[in-house]
Write an enzyme that holds these catalytic residues in place. Sequence first.
Site, PDB file in Angstrom:
ATOM      1  N   CYS A 195     -27.701 -34.169  34.748  1.00  9.28           N
ATOM      2  CA  CYS A 195     -27.120 -35.276  35.137  1.00  9.28           C
ATOM      3  C   CYS A 195     -25.613 -35.447  34.724  1.00  9.28           C
ATOM      4  O   CYS A 195     -24.820 -35.615  35.534  1.00  9.28           O
ATOM      5  CB  CYS A 195     -27.785 -36.631  34.807  1.00  9.28           C
ATOM      6  SG  CYS A 195     -28.103 -36.579  33.062  1.00  9.28           S
ATOM      7  N   GLU A 244     -30.605 -45.084  34.233  1.00  8.65           N
ATOM      8  CA  GLU A 244     -29.899 -43.991  33.923  1.00  8.65           C
ATOM      9  C   GLU A 244     -29.842 -43.039  35.534  1.00  8.65           C
ATOM     10  O   GLU A 244     -30.895 -42.377  35.688  1.00  8.65           O
ATOM     11  CB  GLU A 244     -30.701 -43.162  32.897  1.00  8.65           C
ATOM     12  CG  GLU A 244     -30.705 -43.823  31.444  1.00  8.65           C
ATOM     13  CD  GLU A 244     -29.542 -43.998  30.602  1.00  8.65           C
ATOM     14  OE1 GLU A 244     -28.224 -43.518  31.024  1.00  8.65           O
ATOM     15  OE2 GLU A 244     -29.534 -44.113  29.588  1.00  8.65           O
TER      16      GLU A 244
HETATM   17  P1  NAD Z   1     -35.346 -39.394  42.280  1.00 13.41           P
HETATM   18  O1  NAD Z   1     -34.590 -40.706  42.185  1.00 13.41           O
HETATM   19  O2  NAD Z   1     -35.615 -38.843  43.557  1.00 13.41           O
HETATM   20  O3  NAD Z   1     -36.771 -39.447  41.416  1.00 13.41           O
HETATM   21  C1  NAD Z   1     -36.973 -40.066  40.289  1.00 13.41           C
HETATM   22  C2  NAD Z   1     -38.035 -40.691  40.000  1.00 13.41           C
HETATM   23  O4  NAD Z   1     -38.475 -41.896  40.793  1.00 13.41           O
HETATM   24  C3  NAD Z   1     -39.506 -39.895  40.366  1.00 13.41           C
HETATM   25  O5  NAD Z   1     -40.319 -39.957  39.367  1.00 13.41           O
HETATM   26  C4  NAD Z   1     -39.838 -40.452  41.534  1.00 13.41           C
HETATM   27  O6  NAD Z   1     -41.168 -40.296  41.824  1.00 13.41           O
HETATM   28  C5  NAD Z   1     -39.678 -41.952  41.420  1.00 13.41           C
HETATM   29  N1  NAD Z   1     -39.410 -42.838  42.599  1.00 13.41           N
HETATM   30  C6  NAD Z   1     -38.882 -42.462  43.670  1.00 13.41           C
HETATM   31  N2  NAD Z   1     -38.626 -43.494  44.673  1.00 13.41           N
HETATM   32  C7  NAD Z   1     -38.982 -44.473  43.934  1.00 13.41           C
HETATM   33  C8  NAD Z   1     -39.269 -45.913  44.141  1.00 13.41           C
HETATM   34  N3  NAD Z   1     -38.799 -46.434  45.380  1.00 13.41           N
HETATM   35  N4  NAD Z   1     -39.771 -46.737  43.202  1.00 13.41           N
HETATM   36  C9  NAD Z   1     -39.800 -46.305  41.809  1.00 13.41           C
HETATM   37  N5  NAD Z   1     -39.765 -45.100  41.695  1.00 13.41           N
HETATM   38  C10 NAD Z   1     -39.322 -44.137  42.427  1.00 13.41           C
HETATM   39  O7  NAD Z   1     -34.632 -38.501  41.321  1.00 13.41           O
HETATM   40  P2  NAD Z   1     -34.845 -36.941  41.175  1.00 13.41           P
HETATM   41  O8  NAD Z   1     -34.238 -36.222  42.288  1.00 13.41           O
HETATM   42  O9  NAD Z   1     -36.252 -36.792  40.436  1.00 13.41           O
HETATM   43  O10 NAD Z   1     -33.684 -36.652  39.925  1.00 13.41           O
HETATM   44  C11 NAD Z   1     -32.431 -36.108  39.992  1.00 13.41           C
HETATM   45  C12 NAD Z   1     -31.606 -37.285  39.825  1.00 13.41           C
HETATM   46  O11 NAD Z   1     -31.492 -37.835  38.751  1.00 13.41           O
HETATM   47  C13 NAD Z   1     -30.000 -36.877  40.075  1.00 13.41           C
HETATM   48  O12 NAD Z   1     -29.194 -38.005  40.694  1.00 13.41           O
HETATM   49  C14 NAD Z   1     -29.700 -36.917  38.322  1.00 13.41           C
HETATM   50  O13 NAD Z   1     -28.290 -37.033  38.299  1.00 13.41           O
HETATM   51  C15 NAD Z   1     -30.359 -38.029  38.144  1.00 13.41           C
HETATM   52  N6  NAD Z   1     -30.596 -38.067  36.541  1.00 13.41           N
HETATM   53  C16 NAD Z   1     -30.043 -39.006  35.729  1.00 13.41           C
HETATM   54  C17 NAD Z   1     -29.936 -38.882  34.341  1.00 13.41           C
HETATM   55  C18 NAD Z   1     -29.349 -39.812  33.563  1.00 13.41           C
HETATM   56  O14 NAD Z   1     -29.629 -40.025  32.401  1.00 13.41           O
HETATM   57  N7  NAD Z   1     -28.258 -40.395  34.055  1.00 13.41           N
HETATM   58  C19 NAD Z   1     -30.726 -37.837  33.827  1.00 13.41           C
HETATM   59  C20 NAD Z   1     -31.516 -36.962  34.590  1.00 13.41           C
HETATM   60  C21 NAD Z   1     -31.266 -37.000  36.104  1.00 13.41           C
END
Ligand code: NAD
Length: 467
Positions: free
Chosen positions: A273, A239
């Site tokens: 999001c 997502e």
């Molecule tokens: P992010 O991708 O930076 O981090 C999300 C999670 O992934 C965190 O827990 C982080 O520690 C982990 N992570 C980071 N690198 C990783 C890797 N290499 N392998 C595995 N895990 C890793 O995102 P964010 O800044 O926390 O959130 C904002 C983003 O999330 C925005 O782009 C937003 O649109 C999206 N989002 C999407 C939805 C949806 O349902 N589509 C909902 C909420 C947020």
Amino acid sequence: MFFNIIDSDCSSGCSTAPLINPRTKRNLWDVPVASKADIDIAVQAARRAFGSWKLLTLEKRQHYLLELADKLETERNEIHYALANETGKSDLLAQMEIDDSLDFIKFNASQPLDDEVEFEDEKLKIISTHAPIGVVGAICPWNFPLVLAVAKIAAALVTGNCIIVKPSPFTPCATLKFAELAIPILPPGVLQALNGNNDIGQIMTLHPGIDKISFTGSTATGKKVAENAARTLKRVTLELGGNDASIVCPDVDVQAVATKLALGVFFHSGQMCVATKRVYVHQIIFAEFRDAFVQAVRAIEVKVAGHQPSLFSPLQNKMQYDIVKELIKDSRGNGYNIICGGEPEEGLPGFFITPTVVDRPPDDSQIVQKEQFGPIIPLMEWSAEDEVVARVNDTDAGLGSCVWASDIATAERIARKLEVGTVWINNFEVPSPYGYFSGWKQSGVGGEWGRQGLRSYCHTQTIQFYN
Ligand code: NAD
């Protein structure tokens, strides 16, 4: 105090990290940070637990979920305190997130998971069954940390899986506390939560003892998750980020729609999001709409105290604050018309940025092309339906969109032409546990929530009976 929850035990982690309060930039609490060894122990515990958890009846697992809902309701003050402080949400916004979390648990506790008869004649009957996948690794973002984690937990558990949750290191507290509250309710190893940085997420995606990754976060990270999960062919749900558009048709009640749309755009400062990130208004009503929209935006209260009925927040962290400031700088540098906002909020200590509106920047500008995830919004004009649909679809993102029109047939016709997972008609984006939620294009792979979403936590097994 917050703990990693491993095999029904509270663990202090291999080290700790400080959290920042986004409203004040002051230190909040130290939180535990997990190690690879902690993940290994959690995976072993989850695999042990899976053997008996998957054998419970659906009704029994649903009953466990309802107990979790009761616990969340009775302990909501404790969860609220953690959630409001770590996210920067107002008291009202944090309460809404807890209510949404309860809705997700109750929805998942109420759904059938019946076998389906696919074919039947005198000689042959074919059925589909829905078996759990095994151990799920859930990796979550910081914007709606509790509800996004709880939705994964509820769906995974009710379908017979065990789950290990890694919250965002920016906002781990409400999730860790929820898992702690579940200790006296669930058998050991069924639900575990470990805070950690990105490397812990990566370890989970590579771990051979984890069968499925349910990831919510940015598109850039989602691609890394998919790549790493492919090495062990884990099931993956992604997502990811969006760049949602609102299309405003010429027949709307301008004042009412402008007010409602402004509320949706700046809900949690756009850190959602599916928040509208581009607004396309029909040219016949553009000037009137823009004035009403700006009036509604100027009325948004920006206050450091969270004890107010506001849905506006500071940016949750410095990284996101800097992204939004860069977008403002780019808009100003390119001479776009910033008709309100455009400044960090004077006199407030936290990561606040005044709600900002940019008047008709070009379609190829950064503010139209990028996911701003913050309180800045571009308004554009449109004149022909096919033209606006093409402009809205001209992006790699495909998460959601809104169509605003008095004529519902027009709204539905436009909705069906949009390349996105969900379209809201005459409302801003309000995700519901009942609606399947998925991103098209680079906004995701697979989906969650709703009846169809439960299937993403299951293998389908086909059984063929011959007479
Ligand atoms: P992010 O991708 O930076 O981090 C999300 C999670 O992934 C965190 O827990 C982080 O520690 C982990 N992570 C980071 N690198 C990783 C890797 N290499 N392998 C595995 N895990 C890793 O995102 P964010 O800044 O926390 O959130 C904002 C983003 O999330 C925005 O782009 C937003 O649109 C999206 N989002 C999407 C939805 C949806 O349902 N589509 C909902 C909420 C947020």
